[in-house]
Motif scaffolding. Structure first.
Motif, PDB file in Angstrom:
ATOM      1  N   GLU A  33       0.827  -1.204   0.000  1.00 27.75           N
ATOM      2  CA  GLU A  33       0.000   0.000   0.000  1.00 27.75           C
ATOM      3  C   GLU A  33       0.863   1.257   0.000  1.00 27.75           C
ATOM      4  OE1 GLU A  33      -4.034   1.500   2.324  1.00 27.75           O
ATOM      5  OE2 GLU A  33      -2.497   0.415   3.470  1.00 27.75           O
ATOM      6  N   GLN A  34       1.949   1.219   0.756  1.00 31.42           N
ATOM      7  CA  GLN A  34       2.851   2.367   0.804  1.00 31.42           C
ATOM      8  C   GLN A  34       3.548   2.585  -0.538  1.00 31.42           C
ATOM      9  OE1 GLN A  34       5.183   1.156   4.162  1.00 31.42           O
ATOM     10  NE2 GLN A  34       3.522   1.560   5.616  1.00 31.42           N
ATOM     11  N   LEU A  37       1.168   4.202  -2.910  1.00 33.19           N
ATOM     12  CA  LEU A  37       1.032   5.638  -2.662  1.00 33.19           C
ATOM     13  C   LEU A  37       2.204   6.404  -3.274  1.00 33.19           C
ATOM     14  CD1 LEU A  37      -0.209   7.431   0.472  1.00 33.19           C
ATOM     15  CD2 LEU A  37       1.975   8.126  -0.502  1.00 33.19           C
ATOM     16  N   ARG A  41       1.681   9.320  -6.077  1.00 33.89           N
ATOM     17  CA  ARG A  41       2.084  10.704  -5.803  1.00 33.89           C
ATOM     18  C   ARG A  41       3.266  11.146  -6.662  1.00 33.89           C
ATOM     19  NH1 ARG A  41      -2.101  10.054  -3.933  1.00 33.89           N
ATOM     20  NH2 ARG A  41      -2.898  10.586  -1.846  1.00 33.89           N
ATOM     21  N   THR A 219       2.657   2.604  11.453  1.00 36.88           N
ATOM     22  CA  THR A 219       2.579   3.663  10.455  1.00 36.88           C
ATOM     23  C   THR A 219       1.433   3.385   9.495  1.00 36.88           C
ATOM     24  OG1 THR A 219       4.999   3.940  10.568  1.00 36.88           O
ATOM     25  CG2 THR A 219       3.843   4.964   8.714  1.00 36.88           C
ATOM     26  N   ARG A 220       0.377   4.159   9.586  1.00 35.82           N
ATOM     27  CA  ARG A 220      -0.758   4.013   8.683  1.00 35.82           C
ATOM     28  C   ARG A 220      -0.523   4.823   7.411  1.00 35.82           C
ATOM     29  NH1 ARG A 220      -0.907   0.259  11.307  1.00 35.82           N
ATOM     30  NH2 ARG A 220      -2.320  -0.216  13.042  1.00 35.82           N
ATOM     31  N   VAL A 221      -1.304   4.521   6.373  1.00 34.53           N
ATOM     32  CA  VAL A 221      -1.013   5.078   5.063  1.00 34.53           C
ATOM     33  C   VAL A 221      -1.142   6.601   5.050  1.00 34.53           C
ATOM     34  CG1 VAL A 221      -3.358   4.814   4.135  1.00 34.53           C
ATOM     35  CG2 VAL A 221      -1.370   4.767   2.591  1.00 34.53           C
ATOM     36  N   LYS A 222      -2.092   7.162   5.777  1.00 33.45           N
ATOM     37  CA  LYS A 222      -2.230   8.617   5.822  1.00 33.45           C
ATOM     38  C   LYS A 222      -1.000   9.243   6.466  1.00 33.45           C
ATOM     39  CE  LYS A 222      -5.247  12.360   7.407  1.00 33.45           C
ATOM     40  NZ  LYS A 222      -6.519  12.704   8.109  1.00 33.45           N
ATOM     41  N   GLU A 223      -0.532   8.642   7.548  1.00 32.29           N
ATOM     42  CA  GLU A 223       0.674   9.135   8.216  1.00 32.29           C
ATOM     43  C   GLU A 223       1.890   8.951   7.321  1.00 32.29           C
ATOM     44  OE1 GLU A 223       3.301   8.179  12.219  1.00 32.29           O
ATOM     45  OE2 GLU A 223       1.494   7.039  11.779  1.00 32.29           O
ATOM     46  N   GLU A 225       1.973   9.116   4.121  1.00 30.67           N
ATOM     47  CA  GLU A 225       1.964  10.201   3.141  1.00 30.67           C
ATOM     48  C   GLU A 225       2.526  11.479   3.750  1.00 30.67           C
ATOM     49  OE1 GLU A 225      -1.010  12.348  -0.082  1.00 30.67           O
ATOM     50  OE2 GLU A 225      -1.857  11.144   1.532  1.00 30.67           O
ATOM     51  N   GLN A 226       2.202  11.748   5.005  1.00 25.81           N
ATOM     52  CA  GLN A 226       2.740  12.926   5.669  1.00 25.81           C
ATOM     53  C   GLN A 226       4.259  12.831   5.816  1.00 25.81           C
ATOM     54  OE1 GLN A 226       0.416  12.862   9.292  1.00 25.81           O
ATOM     55  NE2 GLN A 226      -1.031  14.374   8.514  1.00 25.81           N
ATOM     56  N   THR A 229       6.128  13.474   2.482  1.00 25.45           N
ATOM     57  CA  THR A 229       6.017  14.859   2.033  1.00 25.45           C
ATOM     58  C   THR A 229       6.600  15.843   3.043  1.00 25.45           C
ATOM     59  OG1 THR A 229       3.761  14.988   2.920  1.00 25.45           O
ATOM     60  CG2 THR A 229       4.005  14.414   0.583  1.00 25.45           C
TER      61      THR A 229
END
Length: 265
Positions: A33-34, A37, A41, A219-223, A225-226, A229
Motif C-alpha cells: 500500500e505504501q 502511494l 504521488r 505507520t498508517r497510510v495517511k501518516e 503520506e505525511q 512529504t
C-alpha cells in the motif's frame, strides 16, 4: 520539497515478525500500500549511491526522489518486498549486517529470520543496491578503535567478495555514530553514511550523516503520506528525538569513561 529528500527506513517485512523486530516491521500488505502511494504521488525511488553521486557531482535527480532502505537483511525483503518493488519498477537499498545473514559468516546474533547469501545476490541482480551495516550490528560509537575498524572493514570485505563489487553506502546500526565512526566509515571506502534522525535528508547534512524517516508497524497510510512529504515529522518524532539526544550524552560519557579506565589499566 526545497532540496529535501525522504529516505524511508524499513526493517523486517513479515506477517508474523519476531517480538524483537515487531515494532520496526511492516506487513506485506502495508508495504504494498505504501509503494502504491509513492507511485500515485509521482515519487521516483533512487538508490543511496545515486543520491550521493548527484549531491557530490551535481547530476540531475528526478523531480520527486525518494529512497527506500532496509536495515539488517531480513528474509522478508526477498520474499515479500522484492515482488512488490519489481511490479512497480522500483529500486531500493538494503544495508546488510554480514554476520547476521545465514551462511558461513553467521555470528548467531540475528533477531529474526535472515536472508541467505543466494537471496542477497538475487536482490542485487534485481537492481537493489547492497550497502554495509557492520558485521555483527554493535553500537559502533561504543567500540574501541580496533574493534570499530574490524566491524566496518570486515563488512565491506565480505560484501565485496560475495557480490563482486564494493559497497558504496553504509547505515550505522541503531543510527548511532560519532565523528570517529564517520571518519572510519569514510576511511574504509564507503562514500555515504546514513543515520536515523527522523527527518528529511538534505545536502547540508553532509554525506556521512543523512537523515532517514522510520516506517514501522503502526505507520498508517495517511501518516506515511505525511512522512514522505515532510509534513508533521517533527511533531510525530518529537519524543524520540528528545530521548535520542539524552541517550547520546550517556553514550558519549560511557565512551570517555572507558577510554580513561583503559589508560589507567
Amino acid at each position: 520539497m526545497n532540496g529535501h529528500v525522504p529516505i524511508l527506513m524499513y526493517h523486517a517485512v513479515a506477517h508474523a515478525p519476531a517480538r524483537a523486530t515487531r515494532g520496526l516491521s511492516v506487513s506485506p500488505g502495508a508495504f504494498a500500500e505504501q509503494m502504491e502511494l509513492l507511485g500515485a504521488r509521482g515519487f521516483t525511488p533512487v538508490t543511496c549511491g545515486r543520491l550521493a553521486a548527484a549531491w557530490r557531482g551535481g547530476a540531475a535527480l528526478p523531480d520527486k526522489p525518494v529512497l527506500i532502505t532496509f536495515d539488517d537483511g531480513y528474509e522478508g525483503v526477498h520474499r515479500y518486498a522484492l515482488p512488490t518493488l519489481e511490479t512497480r519498477g522500483f529500486t531500493a537499498t538494503l544495508f546488510a549486517s554480514t554476520g547476521w545473514l545465514r551462511g558461513p559468516y553467521d555470528t548467531g546474533g540475528a533477531l529474526d529470520f535472515m536472508l541467505d547469501w543466494d537471496q542477497l545476490r538475487t536482490l542485487a541482480a534485481a537492481g537493489l543496491e547492497i550497502g554495509g551495516h557492520s558485521h555483527s550490528h554493535p553500537q559502533l560509537d561504543q567500540l574501541d578503535d580496533e574493534r570499530l575498524w574490524f566491524e566496518v572493514l570486515r563488512c565491506r570485505e565480505i560484501l565485496t567478495d560475495e557480490l563482486g563489487r564494493p559497497p558504496v553506502s553504509f547505515a550505522y546500526p541503531y543510527g548511532y555514530s560519532s565523528r570517529r565512526v564517520r571518519r572510519t566509515v569514510r576511511a574504509a571506502g564507503f562514500g555515504v553514511g546514513l543515520v536515523v534522525g527522523n527527518g528529511l535528508a538534505a545536502r547540508r547534512q553532509g554525506p556521512y550523516a543523512l537523515r532517514r524517516v522510520t516506517v514501522g508497524r503502526t505507520t498508517r497510510v495517511k501518516e506515511f503520506e505525511q512522512l514522505v512529504t515532510g509534513r508533521a515529522i517533527g511533531r510525530r518524532f518529537a519524543r524520540d528525538r528528545a530521548l535520542t539526544k539524552g541517550y547520546a550524552l550517556v553514550r558519549r560519557s560511557r565512551q570517555v569513561s572507558r577510554q580513561v579506565w583503559g589508560k589507567v589499566r
